[in-house]
Enzyme design. Structure first.
Site, PDB file in Angstrom:
ATOM      1  N   GLN A 112      12.490  -1.459   0.627  1.00  0.00           N
ATOM      2  CA  GLN A 112      11.513  -2.226   1.402  1.00  0.00           C
ATOM      3  C   GLN A 112      12.070  -3.527   1.986  1.00  0.00           C
ATOM      4  O   GLN A 112      11.347  -4.248   2.668  1.00  0.00           O
ATOM      5  CB  GLN A 112      10.274  -2.531   0.547  1.00  0.00           C
ATOM      6  CG  GLN A 112       9.502  -1.294   0.145  1.00  0.00           C
ATOM      7  CD  GLN A 112       8.984  -0.502   1.329  1.00  0.00           C
ATOM      8  OE1 GLN A 112       8.629  -1.049   2.358  1.00  0.00           O
ATOM      9  NE2 GLN A 112       8.986   0.813   1.206  1.00  0.00           N
ATOM     10  N   PRO A 132       0.808  -1.223   0.000  1.00  0.00           N
ATOM     11  CA  PRO A 132       0.000   0.000   0.000  1.00  0.00           C
ATOM     12  C   PRO A 132       0.838   1.268   0.000  1.00  0.00           C
ATOM     13  O   PRO A 132       1.727   1.426   0.823  1.00  0.00           O
ATOM     14  CB  PRO A 132      -0.773  -0.109   1.320  1.00  0.00           C
ATOM     15  CG  PRO A 132       0.133  -0.894   2.229  1.00  0.00           C
ATOM     16  CD  PRO A 132       0.892  -1.840   1.332  1.00  0.00           C
ATOM     17  N   LYS A 145      13.780  16.218  -4.835  1.00  0.00           N
ATOM     18  CA  LYS A 145      13.156  17.528  -4.981  1.00  0.00           C
ATOM     19  C   LYS A 145      14.172  18.624  -4.705  1.00  0.00           C
ATOM     20  O   LYS A 145      14.242  19.615  -5.398  1.00  0.00           O
ATOM     21  CB  LYS A 145      11.978  17.645  -4.004  1.00  0.00           C
ATOM     22  CG  LYS A 145      10.632  17.486  -4.681  1.00  0.00           C
ATOM     23  CD  LYS A 145       9.542  17.876  -3.706  1.00  0.00           C
ATOM     24  CE  LYS A 145       8.460  16.797  -3.642  1.00  0.00           C
ATOM     25  NZ  LYS A 145       7.771  16.756  -2.367  1.00  0.00           N
ATOM     26  N   TRP A 161       8.565  -3.257   4.119  1.00  0.00           N
ATOM     27  CA  TRP A 161       7.410  -4.130   3.897  1.00  0.00           C
ATOM     28  C   TRP A 161       7.797  -5.587   3.691  1.00  0.00           C
ATOM     29  O   TRP A 161       7.143  -6.491   4.202  1.00  0.00           O
ATOM     30  CB  TRP A 161       6.627  -3.595   2.694  1.00  0.00           C
ATOM     31  CG  TRP A 161       5.267  -4.175   2.543  1.00  0.00           C
ATOM     32  CD1 TRP A 161       4.266  -4.190   3.467  1.00  0.00           C
ATOM     33  CD2 TRP A 161       4.750  -4.829   1.381  1.00  0.00           C
ATOM     34  NE1 TRP A 161       3.148  -4.798   2.949  1.00  0.00           N
ATOM     35  CE2 TRP A 161       3.418  -5.198   1.669  1.00  0.00           C
ATOM     36  CE3 TRP A 161       5.262  -5.119   0.122  1.00  0.00           C
ATOM     37  CZ2 TRP A 161       2.606  -5.844   0.745  1.00  0.00           C
ATOM     38  CZ3 TRP A 161       4.444  -5.761  -0.805  1.00  0.00           C
ATOM     39  CH2 TRP A 161       3.139  -6.120  -0.493  1.00  0.00           C
ATOM     40  N   TRP A 213       4.175  -0.051  10.364  1.00  0.00           N
ATOM     41  CA  TRP A 213       4.670  -1.156   9.530  1.00  0.00           C
ATOM     42  C   TRP A 213       4.002  -2.474   9.916  1.00  0.00           C
ATOM     43  O   TRP A 213       3.979  -3.418   9.126  1.00  0.00           O
ATOM     44  CB  TRP A 213       6.180  -1.294   9.648  1.00  0.00           C
ATOM     45  CG  TRP A 213       6.898  -0.127   9.049  1.00  0.00           C
ATOM     46  CD1 TRP A 213       7.324   0.985   9.707  1.00  0.00           C
ATOM     47  CD2 TRP A 213       7.232   0.063   7.671  1.00  0.00           C
ATOM     48  NE1 TRP A 213       7.915   1.850   8.820  1.00  0.00           N
ATOM     49  CE2 TRP A 213       7.882   1.323   7.576  1.00  0.00           C
ATOM     50  CE3 TRP A 213       7.051  -0.702   6.518  1.00  0.00           C
ATOM     51  CZ2 TRP A 213       8.356   1.824   6.370  1.00  0.00           C
ATOM     52  CZ3 TRP A 213       7.520  -0.195   5.317  1.00  0.00           C
ATOM     53  CH2 TRP A 213       8.164   1.043   5.250  1.00  0.00           C
ATOM     54  N   LYS A 257      20.884  10.428  -7.854  1.00  0.00           N
ATOM     55  CA  LYS A 257      19.591  10.146  -7.244  1.00  0.00           C
ATOM     56  C   LYS A 257      18.662  11.333  -7.489  1.00  0.00           C
ATOM     57  O   LYS A 257      19.081  12.482  -7.387  1.00  0.00           O
ATOM     58  CB  LYS A 257      19.802   9.954  -5.743  1.00  0.00           C
ATOM     59  CG  LYS A 257      18.747   9.113  -5.076  1.00  0.00           C
ATOM     60  CD  LYS A 257      19.047   8.920  -3.600  1.00  0.00           C
ATOM     61  CE  LYS A 257      17.747   8.789  -2.859  1.00  0.00           C
ATOM     62  NZ  LYS A 257      17.911   8.822  -1.421  1.00  0.00           N
ATOM     63  N   ASP A 262      -2.024   2.766   2.764  1.00  0.00           N
ATOM     64  CA  ASP A 262      -1.343   2.791   4.050  1.00  0.00           C
ATOM     65  C   ASP A 262      -1.659   4.144   4.690  1.00  0.00           C
ATOM     66  O   ASP A 262      -1.337   5.180   4.113  1.00  0.00           O
ATOM     67  CB  ASP A 262       0.169   2.654   3.796  1.00  0.00           C
ATOM     68  CG  ASP A 262       0.930   2.359   5.057  1.00  0.00           C
ATOM     69  OD1 ASP A 262       0.313   1.968   6.060  1.00  0.00           O
ATOM     70  OD2 ASP A 262       2.163   2.519   5.044  1.00  0.00           O
TER      71      ASP A 262
END
Ligand code: ZN
Ligand code: ZN
Length: 683
Positions: free
Chosen positions: A523, A6, A563, A527, A487, A560, A45
């Site tokens: 993750q 999610p 912003k 997750w 989590w 990478k 999530d």
């Protein structure tokens, strides 16, 4: 069966989500084309710090005191609304990128049904004796006022350059000093002991600065070498000892405050302790011990029954007992150094570069801090975690064995509780008689309560307004104040998305474990781990059979995207400019999914003109003439023997492509599939 990891809808989708959605879509789409039914329940999530921090910002609040003043109930209502801030944008994005998922019936981690399933899971873990409250050193975010789990800490390391301190501790009854090194000067006012390695060699030396020092022989040159002049050596060794010989040798408290607190506790401190964790890799071979602020320190504190001095409050500020009342610990560092210098207690303050954990959400440097917290005893099921991991097909294999496998080998107990508001409430109630009870469902809650409303919502503050009666003594029980790590929410989705075991028992059992999941490489400690952890605790089985790990997206020069650097590509702009097909094709064909992908306009354009252009032109050419001739393929049968050699060749080529693409996709090999397909067109 596919499980959707999610996303959070209170942040905008970024270009990395194009890759995850494209790959996540590919495998279920292929299986559907082969005639299978693949459920694709989308999910959101929704709990946790990210949401709370956004709402704090919106309301102009900073920290827990101000949230309490504002009121927990309206704060929770704001969180609930904030969760959906960018839902529309996510839906539009998913549709544009061609991610086919059931967005109309998603699972949502804050819904009561979802929480109730988690309560069942937590009660099951509690009943197994694997959920416990411990007084432990935890990584702690002082701004958010809550401990973090080891997998959250792993996501926030940053390189920082700080001043460390080599400090003179005055030996009692002797004109000599222990030299000890620390990277966290703010812990010095809470110092209660020093520690040496019992097996190593230590020296008493007369140094060129006029002082007599005790420190490790192996590090003499490193530390004292700088004192050397043309006329005199840096130091002269007076005596040597084994570390063990120095045990219980006393020194004068460095700060008056720690001496005062220790005296009140009637415990003996301010002597040399021994422990083998002290190494000769850097520092002086003598380590300063503050049991409230480090796991090794706490261990030594327990072994020697040292005083417990914690002169930092839960906001990360120095307490009034210290000369630095109200200063944030990192701001206290230079002040501590200044004072030590003025008192002649600072030998040196060398700059020190290291990787230090920061809060993955608010960027505040974490502190290691002793506090009461709830844990899941993952260390008790370590062998099962490893065995279950070995049943998973990791793509690439190296991550399952390396990064993820190492993580499991060094698994730590899961710091589960958060001292916050917007999360699944920890379902443990305690009574003054000492009884503790885990309530595992709404029905059980209602049974134990005389006044639980029928439509009770399983969130703070509502859940804490319900009265619960102790089954042992009949007195009122109160829930522990904590909520849990978000989590645990996302890791519970295999069963909680179906409200199992309260509903859909068969649906869950039929769809567990998943055949396929995919997320980005960060993750592994997020997750991918929480799914495996929870599934191992409850079902002793891996929750997914195949996992494609995705690399991060970089810009044209391999940097990478971020912003702040200004090199981030807006995913909707890119989709509008190039079309979803061209972008998806780029990600399928450019490189192995787990490698970093350099994403920029020229790269996408090249694939678009060469591959997509050829595909469309071929199709358009066929359609144009087929329509002119009113060609209906159903009216024709194929007599293979009568075909020209060119036709035979192209049919053979087509059929081999189908076969190789099939076997590649069956084995989750996406770039290989793209290569075979491209070869068909680029003859
Ligand atoms: Zn924080
Ligand atoms: Zn009781």
């Amino acid at each position: 069966m596919f499980y959707d990891g999610p996303p959070t809808a209170n942040g905008k989708p970024h270009v990395g989500h194009v890759v995850t959605r494209a790959i996540k879509d590919m495998i279920p789409r292929y299986r559907t084309m082969k005639g299978y039914q693949v459920p694709r329940k989308a999910g959101w999530d929704t709990h946790g710090l990210p949401v709370e921090l956004e709402v704090e910002k919106e309301l102009g609040l900073d920290g827990k005191e101000q949230i309490e003043q504002y009121g927990v109930e309206p704060f929770i209502e704001r969180c609930k609304a904030n969760v959906w801030k960018y839902k529309g944008m996510w839906e539009e994005f998913s549709e544009t990128v061609g991610f086919w998922a059931d967005m109309e019936n998603p699972y949502v981690t804050y819904y009561d049904d979802f929480i109730e399933s988690e309560w069942w899971a937590l009660k099951t873990i509690w009943d197994k004796g694997l959920l416990y409250k411990g007084f432990k050193i935890v990584p702690y975010c002082p701004r958010c006022g809550t401990p973090l789990s080891s997998h959250e800490v792993a996501q926030g390391y940053k390189d920082v350059k700080e001043r460390s301190a080599i400090v003179r501790f005055k030996v009692k009854g002797e004109d000599a000093y222990f030299l000890a090194w620390t990277t966290t000067p703010w812990t010095l006012p809470s110092n209660v002991a020093l520690c040496v390695n019992p097996e190593d060699t230590y020296c008493k030396v007369k140094a060129a600065d006029g002082y007599t020092y005790y420190m490790a022989e192996a590090l003499l040159e490193n530390v004292l070498g700088r004192l050397k002049t043309e006329d005199a050596p840096a130091y002269e060794i007076l005596e040597t000892y084994k570390g063990k010989d120095l045990e219980y040798k006393e020194y004068e408290p460095l700060f008056k405050c720690s001496g005062d607190v220790a005296a009140k506790q009637n415990k003996k401190g301010f002597f040399v302790a021994c422990d083998s964790y002290v190494t000769m890799s850097d520092g002086t071979g003598i380590v300063h011990i503050a049991p409230a602020f480090g796991e090794d320190d706490a261990k030594v504190g327990r072994k020697y029954d040292l005083p417990f001095v914690q002169l930092v409050d839960s906001k990360g500020e120095m307490t009034k007992e210290t000369p630095y009342a109200g200063l944030f610990v990192k701001k206290a560092d230079p002040e501590v150094l200044k004072d030590l210098e003025a008192e002649g207690k600072l030998f040196a303050a060398p700059k020190f570069e290291h990787s230090y954990p920061h809060c993955w959400r608010c960027n505040t440097p974490l502190i290691y801090y002793a506090r009461e917290s709830w844990f899941i005893k993952m260390t008790a099921v370590k062998d099962h975690l490893i065995a279950n991991n070995n049943t998973i097909n990791w793509i690439p294999e190296s991550i399952g064995k390396g990064r993820f496998g190492d993580w499991l080998t060094n698994v730590q107990d899961w710091g589960l509780s958060r001292n916050r508001y917007w999360g699944t409430p920890l379902n443990i109630w305690q009574c003054s008689c000492g009884h503790m009870h885990a309530i595992g469902s709404k029905e059980e809650l209602k049974k134990m309560s005389p006044d639980c409303p029928d439509n009770i919502e399983l969130h703070r503050p509502f859940i804490d307004q319900v009265h619960v009666t102790c089954p042992k003594c009949g007195k009122p029980m109160t829930r522990v104040p904590e909520v849990i790590d978000c989590w645990f929410d996302s890791g519970s989705m295999p069963f909680a998305q179906y409200h199992y075991p309260f509903e859909n028992k068969e649906v869950f059992e039929k769809n567990f474990p998943a055949d396929f999941i995919s997320e980005a490489v960060d993750q592994t400690r997020g997750w991918f781990y929480s799914l495996l952890a929870i599934s191992t605790l409850l079902f002793d089985k891996a929750p997914y059979k195949n996992v494609i790990v995705l690399g991060h997206i970089q810009d044209k020069d391999g940097q990478k995207m971020s912003k702040s650097k200004g090199n981030a590509v807006d995913p909707m702009d890119a989709l509008r400019q190039h079309g979803a097909d061209a972008i998806r094709w780029y990600f399928y064909s450019n490189s192995a999914p787990w490698l970093p992908n350099r994403f920029h306009d020229d790269a996408v354009k090249e694939g678009r003109s060469k591959f997509m252009g050829t595909l469309w032109n071929t199709y358009a050419f066929y359609v144009l003439y087929a329509n002119i001739d009113n060609f209906n393929p159903m009216e024709h049968t194929l007599d293979y023997e009568k075909l020209s050699v060119m036709d035979k060749w192209i049919l053979s080529k087509l059929n081999s492509t189908i076969q190789t693409c099939d076997s590649s996709l069956e084995n989750y090999k996406i770039p290989e599939t793209a290569k075979h397909f491209r070869n068909l067109l680029m003859i």
